[in-house]
Motif scaffolding. Structure first.
Motif, PDB file in Angstrom:
ATOM      1  N   VAL A  33      27.141  45.745  66.506  1.00 54.76           N
ATOM      2  CA  VAL A  33      27.977  46.586  67.366  1.00 54.76           C
ATOM      3  C   VAL A  33      29.171  47.077  66.562  1.00 54.76           C
ATOM      4  O   VAL A  33      30.028  46.287  66.148  1.00 54.76           O
ATOM      5  CB  VAL A  33      28.467  45.803  68.604  1.00 54.76           C
ATOM      6  N   ARG A  35      31.537  50.984  66.123  1.00 53.34           N
ATOM      7  CA  ARG A  35      31.633  52.405  66.491  1.00 53.34           C
ATOM      8  C   ARG A  35      31.386  53.334  65.309  1.00 53.34           C
ATOM      9  O   ARG A  35      31.167  54.531  65.503  1.00 53.34           O
ATOM     10  CB  ARG A  35      32.985  52.698  67.137  1.00 53.34           C
ATOM     11  N   SER A  60      28.587  51.937  70.959  1.00 56.02           N
ATOM     12  CA  SER A  60      29.509  51.888  72.092  1.00 56.02           C
ATOM     13  C   SER A  60      29.177  50.705  72.980  1.00 56.02           C
ATOM     14  O   SER A  60      28.061  50.177  72.960  1.00 56.02           O
ATOM     15  CB  SER A  60      29.421  53.177  72.911  1.00 56.02           C
ATOM     16  N   SER A  61      30.145  50.321  73.804  1.00 60.33           N
ATOM     17  CA  SER A  61      29.940  49.210  74.723  1.00 60.33           C
ATOM     18  C   SER A  61      28.841  49.532  75.720  1.00 60.33           C
ATOM     19  O   SER A  61      28.021  48.668  76.068  1.00 60.33           O
ATOM     20  CB  SER A  61      31.245  48.906  75.468  1.00 60.33           C
ATOM     21  N   SER A  78      29.520  41.715  66.450  1.00 58.79           N
ATOM     22  CA  SER A  78      30.344  42.777  67.030  1.00 58.79           C
ATOM     23  C   SER A  78      31.653  42.939  66.284  1.00 58.79           C
ATOM     24  O   SER A  78      32.373  41.962  66.046  1.00 58.79           O
ATOM     25  CB  SER A  78      30.637  42.477  68.504  1.00 58.79           C
ATOM     26  N   LEU A  82      36.316  48.324  69.259  1.00 60.37           N
ATOM     27  CA  LEU A  82      35.178  49.102  69.737  1.00 60.37           C
ATOM     28  C   LEU A  82      35.648  50.465  70.245  1.00 60.37           C
ATOM     29  O   LEU A  82      36.748  50.900  69.965  1.00 60.37           O
ATOM     30  CB  LEU A  82      34.433  48.331  70.828  1.00 60.37           C
ATOM     31  N   ARG A  86      38.502  49.654  73.653  1.00 61.50           N
ATOM     32  CA  ARG A  86      38.007  48.339  74.016  1.00 61.50           C
ATOM     33  C   ARG A  86      37.740  47.522  72.756  1.00 61.50           C
ATOM     34  O   ARG A  86      37.803  48.011  71.655  1.00 61.50           O
ATOM     35  CB  ARG A  86      36.743  48.466  74.871  1.00 61.50           C
ATOM     36  N   GLY A  88      35.762  43.649  70.964  1.00 60.80           N
ATOM     37  CA  GLY A  88      34.662  42.695  71.016  1.00 60.80           C
ATOM     38  C   GLY A  88      34.903  41.572  71.991  1.00 60.80           C
ATOM     39  O   GLY A  88      33.956  40.991  72.525  1.00 60.80           O
ATOM     40  N   GLN A  90      36.492  41.878  74.941  1.00 62.00           N
ATOM     41  CA  GLN A  90      36.153  42.405  76.263  1.00 62.00           C
ATOM     42  C   GLN A  90      34.648  42.490  76.451  1.00 62.00           C
ATOM     43  O   GLN A  90      34.137  42.200  77.533  1.00 62.00           O
ATOM     44  CB  GLN A  90      36.751  43.800  76.440  1.00 62.00           C
ATOM     45  N   LEU A  91      33.954  42.888  75.404  1.00 60.96           N
ATOM     46  CA  LEU A  91      32.504  42.986  75.476  1.00 60.96           C
ATOM     47  C   LEU A  91      31.894  41.613  75.748  1.00 60.96           C
ATOM     48  O   LEU A  91      31.012  41.463  76.596  1.00 60.96           O
ATOM     49  CB  LEU A  91      31.938  43.567  74.183  1.00 60.96           C
ATOM     50  N   GLU A  94      32.437  40.668  79.316  1.00 59.16           N
ATOM     51  CA  GLU A  94      31.550  41.385  80.232  1.00 59.16           C
ATOM     52  C   GLU A  94      30.128  40.835  80.177  1.00 59.16           C
ATOM     53  O   GLU A  94      29.491  40.630  81.219  1.00 59.16           O
ATOM     54  CB  GLU A  94      31.550  42.875  79.882  1.00 59.16           C
ATOM     55  N   SER A 319      33.607  50.087  81.823  1.00 60.36           N
ATOM     56  CA  SER A 319      33.025  48.750  81.883  1.00 60.36           C
ATOM     57  C   SER A 319      32.402  48.492  83.243  1.00 60.36           C
ATOM     58  O   SER A 319      32.867  48.993  84.262  1.00 60.36           O
ATOM     59  CB  SER A 319      34.127  47.705  81.619  1.00 60.36           C
TER      60      SER A 319
END
Length: 569
Positions: A33, A35, A60-61, A78, A82, A86, A88, A90-91, A94, A319
């Motif tokens: 992951v 960008r 992208s997320s 990751s 991002l 955002r 890694g 936050q990813l 989620e 998100s």
């Protein structure tokens, strides 16, 4: 916290084991992951040199979410930074929140960030490891091999947890503790959490005390504090949490716990202060920012609530963690602050981003009606409330068909709008239903109480909540007494009626457990099993980690296994 790239494998010095693990690495499916396409290509080449060929990329997320829904990845690498601001962290939040990746997936964050805030954030959300740029292929291999080995050791625990077989998971923990001393504390941590989920508070407490005899571990102290809180030893729990914050101020979940204790003690200002301290240190955690906003709103600290809710919306952009409630919360606070135009701007943003969502459409009607009422235009506000009431049924039907819950906060806001526009009967009907369905949720009950206070009905609100509480007890007792008298079929009928009439967590769990108990005795019934599973799923959406829900889930797994039925959770 894990050590930076370049350290030795420690217990993995055995050359034969290392060779096996390196060969295992070549068979793993990896998701990169980043960008930047050149960065993904560079890491892909590095993995290729290690023999890893099943490599996917995501820029992208949103692309990550799409890919993990369609594929099972063994490793996710990751970048910290991002798309759209955002990161890694936050990813990871989620993916875990939505249960999109299994426990066995290695999640590693790659970062050049050395700032205190970012490192704390990474530690809080517990990736399996992190790599600081630049790093070599040898360092990458060493870190991946170590993580894979740990996942291998703990794999039986993961498998049993994902099947919902928590007692078997505890047995797997015991085997690791006995056979793999290097990972005994990882297993003890899982064991304590599993015992707590099963409501075996005393045994969980014993596990945490055992850990603390051998080492200083913030997570063990917090596990012990949680056990103390659950048996209502709030002062002891508070003291232990304060001790953890002195010894390990970076262990941010302690702040959340301490805030929950303060709330239980009725000390809302102290709860807000504690949450704000954590949010200042780790501003990327969306869930905590939402809690800050909730508590600040209840404390009438509207400026702090506005700030927190604004951060939630900003941080959750793009998100799946973003909800209608986030916009409605901010809109509501802005109206209370007298900034009607700002409230309308928030509603407009919600309508753009959640186009086609009926809950968003309902929220927009409610918000605008409150804006109009604040501007002294009651007739226009009343027209919108009429429209909102007719839309409410559609929202409930759509939410049920999509397997998601109706926003209870939005329902309370609709009741508020009804009171404000002279529709007390409609408002009371809504309030009764929300209170009955969520009588264990202190935040929602607090929101209901606030609306009654704002509309000049504090005594009526208190009386309604007390009456609802009595009705719930009476309704529940009928089914429970039938079961105690040995009338299991009658109990199932009564408890199903109760769950259908008032689908709160307790009734949903009781109905599911009654059905599984009956099937355990009389045989598997596909029709009853379908009803029970629906009740269980709805209870899980309310609070998946509740010991009551876990107990029902365990009964489901046990009875299904007895009849050779495959379980799905």
């Amino acid at each position: 916290m894990n050590t930076p790239a370049g350290n030795s494998l420690g217990a993995l010095d055995d050359e034969e084991m290392l060779l096996v693990l390196q060969q295992s690495l070549t068979k793993k499916r990896v998701l990169i992951v980043d960008r930047h396409s050149p960065a993904r290509d560079s890491l892909r080449l590095m993995l290729g040199a290690l023999g890893v060929t099943a490599v996917h990329g995501a820029g992208s997320s949103a692309e990550v979410i799409r890919q993990v829904k369609g594929n099972r990845f063994d490793i996710i690498l990751s970048d910290f930074v991002l798309d759209d601001g955002r990161d890694g962290q936050q990813l990871l939040e989620e993916l875990r929140h939505a249960h999109l990746i299994p426990l066995a997936t290695v999640y590693m964050i790659i970062t050049s960030e050395r700032s205190y805030t970012n490192v704390v954030a990474l530690a809080e959300l517990s990736p399996d490891d992190y790599l600081i740029k630049p790093f070599t292929s040898e360092q990458l291999q060493a870190r991946l091999v170590r993580s894979i080995y740990k996942k291998h050791v703990l794999r039986k625990i993961y498998e049993q947890i994902e099947r919902g077989e928590l007692h078997e998971a505890i047995a797997a923990c015991d085997r690791v503790i006995q056979q793999q001393p290097m990972y005994q504390y990882d297993a003890l941590r899982f064991k304590g959490e599993l015992l707590h989920q099963l409501g075996q508070t005393g045994e969980a407490e014993a596990v945490y005390r055992r850990v603390l005899e051998g080492r200083i571990a913030p997570w063990a102290k917090m596990g012990l504090a949680t056990a103390l809180r659950d048996r209502n030893a709030l002062d002891e729990a508070e003291q232990l949490a304060e001790q953890v914050l002195q010894e390990a101020p970076d262990f941010l979940s302690t702040y959340d716990f301490l805030a929950s204790v303060h709330e239980a003690q009725g000390k809302l200002k102290e709860a807000q202060t504690v949450l704000q301290r954590a949010a200042d240190v780790s501003p990327h955690n969306t869930v905590r920012q939402r809690l800050v906003g909730d508590v600040a709103a209840r404390n009438k600290d509207l400026l702090a609530a506005e700030k927190a809710y604004s951060k939630v919306i900003a941080r959750s952009k793009g998100s799946s963690l973003r909800t209608v409630d986030d916009f409605a919360n901010l809109s509501r606070v802005l109206v209370e602050r007298g900034d009607v135009e700002a409230s309308r701007k928030v509603t407009a943003e919600m309508k753009r981003e959640l186009r086609g969502d009926k809950q968003a459409e309902l929220a927009a009607l409610v918000s605008e009606s409150l804006c109009l009422e604040a501007e002294g235009a009651p007739e226009k506000a009343k027209q919108l409330v009429d429209h909102a009431l007719s839309l409410q049924g559609e929202v409930e039907a759509e939410s049920h068909s999509k397997g998601r819950g109706v926003s209870q906060r939005l329902a309370i806001d609709l009741a508020h709008a009804c009171y404000a526009t002279g529709k007390p009967a409609d408002a009371e009907k809504i309030m009764r239903q929300v209170a009955a369905e969520n009588h264990e949720d202190t935040h929602l009950i607090g929101h209901i109480t606030d609306v009654f206070a704002k509309t000049g009905r504090p005594d009526a609100g208190k009386a309604l909540l007390e009456q609802v509480g009595r009705e719930i007890v009476e309704l529940n007792n009928k089914g429970v007494m039938a079961a105690r008298a040995g009338d299991f079929e009658g109990s199932v009928h009564l408890l199903m009626q109760a769950a259908d009439q008032v689908p709160n967590l307790q009734f949903l769990v009781n109905a599911a457990k009654a059905i599984y108990t009956l099937m355990d005795q009389k045989g598997w019934s596909p029709t009853l099993a379908e009803r029970a599973f629906d009740y269980l799923q709805r209870a899980q959406r309310k609070d998946r980690k509740s010991p009551k829900v876990v107990s029902a889930r365990q009964l489901y797994v046990t009875v299904a296994k007895k009849y050779g039925i495959e379980t799905t959770l």
